[in-house]
Design a protein around this motif. Sequence first.
Motif, short mmCIF file in Angstrom:
data_model
loop_
_atom_site.label_atom_id
_atom_site.label_comp_id
_atom_site.label_asym_id
_atom_site.label_seq_id
_atom_site.Cartn_x
_atom_site.Cartn_y
_atom_site.Cartn_z
N LEU A 172 -9.40 -22.68 44.22
CA LEU A 172 -8.96 -21.29 43.42
C LEU A 172 -7.79 -20.63 43.99
O LEU A 172 -6.94 -20.18 43.29
CB LEU A 172 -10.29 -20.52 43.25
CG LEU A 172 -11.33 -21.04 42.51
CD1 LEU A 172 -12.51 -20.08 42.58
CD2 LEU A 172 -10.90 -20.81 40.88
N ARG A 173 -7.95 -20.47 45.32
CA ARG A 173 -6.77 -19.71 46.09
C ARG A 173 -5.63 -20.52 45.89
O ARG A 173 -4.42 -19.66 45.46
CB ARG A 173 -7.26 -18.93 47.23
CG ARG A 173 -8.23 -18.10 47.25
CD ARG A 173 -8.64 -17.58 48.77
NE ARG A 173 -9.73 -16.46 48.54
CZ ARG A 173 -10.64 -16.21 49.25
NH1 ARG A 173 -10.97 -17.10 50.55
NH2 ARG A 173 -11.28 -15.28 49.22
N GLN A 174 -5.47 -21.51 45.96
CA GLN A 174 -4.52 -22.48 45.77
C GLN A 174 -3.86 -22.31 44.48
O GLN A 174 -2.44 -22.21 44.33
CB GLN A 174 -4.62 -23.85 46.26
CG GLN A 174 -3.39 -24.97 46.21
CD GLN A 174 -3.86 -26.30 46.56
OE1 GLN A 174 -4.87 -26.82 46.87
NE2 GLN A 174 -2.70 -26.93 46.87
N ALA A 175 -4.48 -22.36 43.48
CA ALA A 175 -4.09 -22.25 42.33
C ALA A 175 -3.28 -21.00 41.87
O ALA A 175 -2.48 -20.90 41.39
CB ALA A 175 -5.35 -22.56 41.07
N GLN A 176 -4.14 -19.91 42.56
CA GLN A 176 -3.66 -18.59 42.24
C GLN A 176 -2.36 -18.30 43.14
O GLN A 176 -1.33 -17.88 42.44
CB GLN A 176 -4.72 -17.75 43.02
CG GLN A 176 -4.42 -16.20 42.60
CD GLN A 176 -5.39 -15.15 43.15
OE1 GLN A 176 -5.91 -15.40 44.33
NE2 GLN A 176 -5.71 -14.04 42.59
#
Length: 142
Positions: free
Chosen positions: A47-51
């Motif tokens: 999720l943080r990578q996508a963000q």
Amino acid sequence: RSAFSAMEIVLVVAIMALIFAATIPFAYRFRNQQLHEVLQTDFVQVLRQAQMRALHSEQGDDWGVKVLSGAFVLYRGRSYSNRIPAFDIRYRVHESVAWTGVPEVTFRRGSGVPFTGGTLRFSGPSGSGTILVNTVGGIFFE
């Protein structure tokens, strides 16, 4: 005499078997807790990578994560249905893990803020967990 009798050997083997049998449930529970923590941590990291990809406008597009049966996918695009499949990164999850809640989260290009926030819950043999993505982009888990 310096040799062991058959009774002494049987007694030692029986004690070792009891100790081994008593530790199996603890080892199983420890393994399941570790699997649970790895799944939760991996999902939050994706999720943080996508963000971060959206925040930095990587490839000039939005980025998101979609939960599927047996996997979750990091994708490029406004939604999973409108994504560019060549950029998909698939992460396998054991089929016994069940997901409920928001099935996908997409982050806006340039700001990293999700189009919609929500809660994702997962459960399986290793336990259950909750991941929250709020409307300003905070990602939390319990």
